[in-house]
Design an enzyme around this catalytic site. Structure first.
Site, PDB file in Angstrom:
ATOM      1  N   LYS A 179     -12.028  -1.875   2.598  1.00 18.56           N
ATOM      2  CA  LYS A 179     -11.316  -0.997   1.703  1.00 18.56           C
ATOM      3  C   LYS A 179     -12.487  -0.901   0.405  1.00 18.56           C
ATOM      4  O   LYS A 179     -13.418  -0.146   0.571  1.00 18.56           O
ATOM      5  CB  LYS A 179      -9.901  -1.575   1.276  1.00 18.56           C
ATOM      6  CG  LYS A 179      -8.916  -1.236   2.409  1.00 18.56           C
ATOM      7  CD  LYS A 179      -7.686  -1.725   2.467  1.00 18.56           C
ATOM      8  CE  LYS A 179      -7.036  -1.048   3.608  1.00 18.56           C
ATOM      9  NZ  LYS A 179      -5.893  -2.011   4.193  1.00 18.56           N
ATOM     10  N   HIS A 228      -5.679  -4.622  -0.461  1.00 19.60           N
ATOM     11  CA  HIS A 228      -5.771  -3.715  -1.564  1.00 19.60           C
ATOM     12  C   HIS A 228      -6.140  -4.275  -2.731  1.00 19.60           C
ATOM     13  O   HIS A 228      -6.130  -3.290  -3.809  1.00 19.60           O
ATOM     14  CB  HIS A 228      -4.397  -2.793  -1.471  1.00 19.60           C
ATOM     15  CG  HIS A 228      -4.759  -1.830  -0.192  1.00 19.60           C
ATOM     16  ND1 HIS A 228      -4.836  -0.570  -0.272  1.00 19.60           N
ATOM     17  CD2 HIS A 228      -3.906  -1.874   0.752  1.00 19.60           C
ATOM     18  CE1 HIS A 228      -4.696   0.186   0.821  1.00 19.60           C
ATOM     19  NE2 HIS A 228      -4.228  -0.568   1.546  1.00 19.60           N
ATOM     20  N   SER A 237       0.880  -1.200   0.012  1.00 23.32           N
ATOM     21  CA  SER A 237      -0.030  -0.081  -0.004  1.00 23.32           C
ATOM     22  C   SER A 237       0.585   1.255  -0.113  1.00 23.32           C
ATOM     23  O   SER A 237       0.240   2.283  -0.069  1.00 23.32           O
ATOM     24  CB  SER A 237      -0.834  -0.022   1.084  1.00 23.32           C
ATOM     25  OG  SER A 237      -0.157  -0.133   2.285  1.00 23.32           O
TER      26      SER A 237
HETATM   27  C1  LIG Z   1      -5.746  -2.713   5.656  1.00 24.84           C
HETATM   28  C2  LIG Z   1      -4.696  -3.694   5.615  1.00 24.84           C
HETATM   29  C3  LIG Z   1      -5.180  -4.688   6.653  1.00 24.84           C
HETATM   30  C4  LIG Z   1      -6.183  -4.390   7.891  1.00 24.84           C
HETATM   31  O1  LIG Z   1      -7.630  -4.405   7.151  1.00 24.84           O
HETATM   32  P1  LIG Z   1      -8.871  -3.924   8.286  1.00 24.84           P
HETATM   33  O2  LIG Z   1      -9.886  -4.675   7.680  1.00 24.84           O
HETATM   34  O3  LIG Z   1      -8.711  -2.445   7.819  1.00 24.84           O
HETATM   35  O4  LIG Z   1      -8.317  -4.407   9.671  1.00 24.84           O
HETATM   36  C5  LIG Z   1      -4.651  -6.002   6.721  1.00 24.84           C
HETATM   37  N1  LIG Z   1      -3.649  -6.370   5.709  1.00 24.84           N
HETATM   38  C6  LIG Z   1      -3.172  -5.460   4.656  1.00 24.84           C
HETATM   39  C7  LIG Z   1      -2.323  -5.714   3.677  1.00 24.84           C
HETATM   40  C8  LIG Z   1      -3.884  -4.019   4.624  1.00 24.84           C
HETATM   41  O5  LIG Z   1      -3.486  -3.209   3.771  1.00 24.84           O
END
Ligand SMILES: *Cc1c(COP(=O)(O)O)cnc(C)c1O
Length: 398
Positions: free
Chosen positions: A246, A216, A188
């Protein structure tokens, strides 16, 4: 005598001195292309709302109906009385959508990594036997924490480097009981993607289990079905972790993959066994998001159209957008104070885009990160590009 909380005062002081102290911006409206941030209406480039579902009328209607039908909470963990028909339906729909045998819905993507890793690898207290995890150098914090919690030995391989992963497997696997390779799908900070095809080949060759965290990539890559589809590897990865917070615009995590693994997690995963189930509103909203994605590729297409348009505009202005392959666009600026200044000036010009500096990214690679979404119109993107041009010239970046 020293005060009991002097350690906190000292640490907070040093965070402030290093410019690492976090001040929370407060949102005064729903997550969307335009938002009220600290009382000011601005163009938003900061949320992970890739498909614009966080404030989508159909998803909201599904959540509201679920509250009417099912109430606000399940009042139990999944393994006691918290498994509602909605959870079972969402898990079935998600498995079908992703083309895998089974899926498990947990409270968040963060929880999903805690849930998935410890049952698969660890250390046997009775015999002392230990397993080994092969982990990309830039993996997400929730993978790192899940890995530490598991008790397995963590061996880090170089970022997106399947050859180094193979060398590390060859060297370490014989000293351990079993191995698992884990990687983010999309990283990310840079928007680059893991070479899943090469990593899969290496892991298969040595009989190592495979897991990808597609937070993502879910709803973004592979026509919305995620990074495994992007590489044509559906059904091959043992575990696909995803988030519903997301692109799906809601909240929750999913662990999809082989039935034998997912079913085992229903027996063993601690966030599943010891923390209450997601709410009816969340679960129904997630089902509605799958409906939308299955009906049409319109939102995914718009997301990618916007991404190409914005990247091309930034390149024409002379900005360096790094090595991104996704809707995440890092605008590379170099030093952290410049990135912070840039972000502040963008905000003054009505554009909300976050500056990222050390230790989130390496020293000298500070940047502004722009998150493209399907919620933005072309007019919005033009407004954003104009602000980048104005601030870029003011600060001598372009
Ligand atoms: C955002 C993210 C998470 C966390 O996800 P949430 O549903 O917000 O807890 C886990 N792993 C990766 C790679 C992320 O980018």
């Amino acid at each position: 005598m020293a005060g009991k909380f002097d350690f906190i005062r000292q640490d907070v002081e040093s965070l402030k001195e290093a410019g690492l102290y976090i001040s929370l911006r407060v949102m005064g409206s729903a997550a969307d292309a335009w938002m009220v941030v600290d009382g000011q209406r601005v163009l938003n480039f900061c949320t992970n709302n890739y498909l614009g579902l966080a404030n989508h009328p159909r998803i909201k209607a599904a959540a509201i109906k679920a509250v009417d039908d099912w109430g606000v909470g399940p009042a139990a963990v999944r393994s006691i009385a918290g498994t509602q028909e909605l959870h079972v339906e969402f898990e079935r729909r998600m498995a079908e959508f992703k083309g895998v045998e089974d899926a498990l819905y947990v409270q968040s993507g963060f929880c999903a990594n805690q849930a998935a890793l410890a049952p698969l690898v660890g250390r046997d207290r009775a015999t002392g036997e230990q397993d080994v995890l092969f982990s990309d150098r830039l993996n997400h914090a929730s993978i790192i924490d899940g890995a530490r919690l598991s008790g397995a030995k963590i061996v880090v391989y170089e970022h997106c480097d399947a050859r180094d992963a193979e060398a590390k497997i060859k060297e370490n696997l014989p000293s351990f009981r079993r191995g698992l390779l884990v990687t983010d799908g999309v990283f990310s900070m840079d928007g680059d993607i893991a070479p899943l095809d090469e990593l899969y080949e290496v892991a298969e060759k040595y009989g190592v289990m495979t897991m990808v965290d597609d937070a993502h990539g879910e709803g973004v890559l592979g026509g919305g079905k995620g990074i495994v589809h992007h590489f044509g590897l559906q059904g091959k990865f043992d575990v696909e972790v995803g988030t519903l917070s997301k692109a799906f615009g809601v909240v929750g995590g999913v662990i999809a993959g082989k039935k034998i693994v997912v079913d085992y997690l229903r027996q063993k995963a601690r966030p599943f066994l010891f923390s209450s189930a997601t709410t009816p509103a969340d679960t129904a909203a997630c089902i509605a998001a799958v409906d939308l994605l299955e009906e049409s590729s319109e939102l995914v297409d718009r997301l990618w159209g916007n991404t190409e348009y914005f990247k091309k505009g930034m390149a024409e202005l002379g900005f360096d957008t790094g090595r991104t392959q996704t809707p995440i666009v890092p605008v590379m600026l170099g030093e952290a104070p410049l990135a912070k200044d840039f972000s502040r000036k963008l905000f003054e010009n009505g554009v909300f885009a976050m500056a990222l500096g050390f230790p989130t990214v390496p020293r000298g690679e500070a940047r502004i990160r722009v998150m493209n979404t399907a919620a933005h119109s072309r007019e919005d993107l033009d407004t954003g590009l104009e602000a980048f041009e104005k601030v870029g010239r003011e600060l001598g970046v372009i």
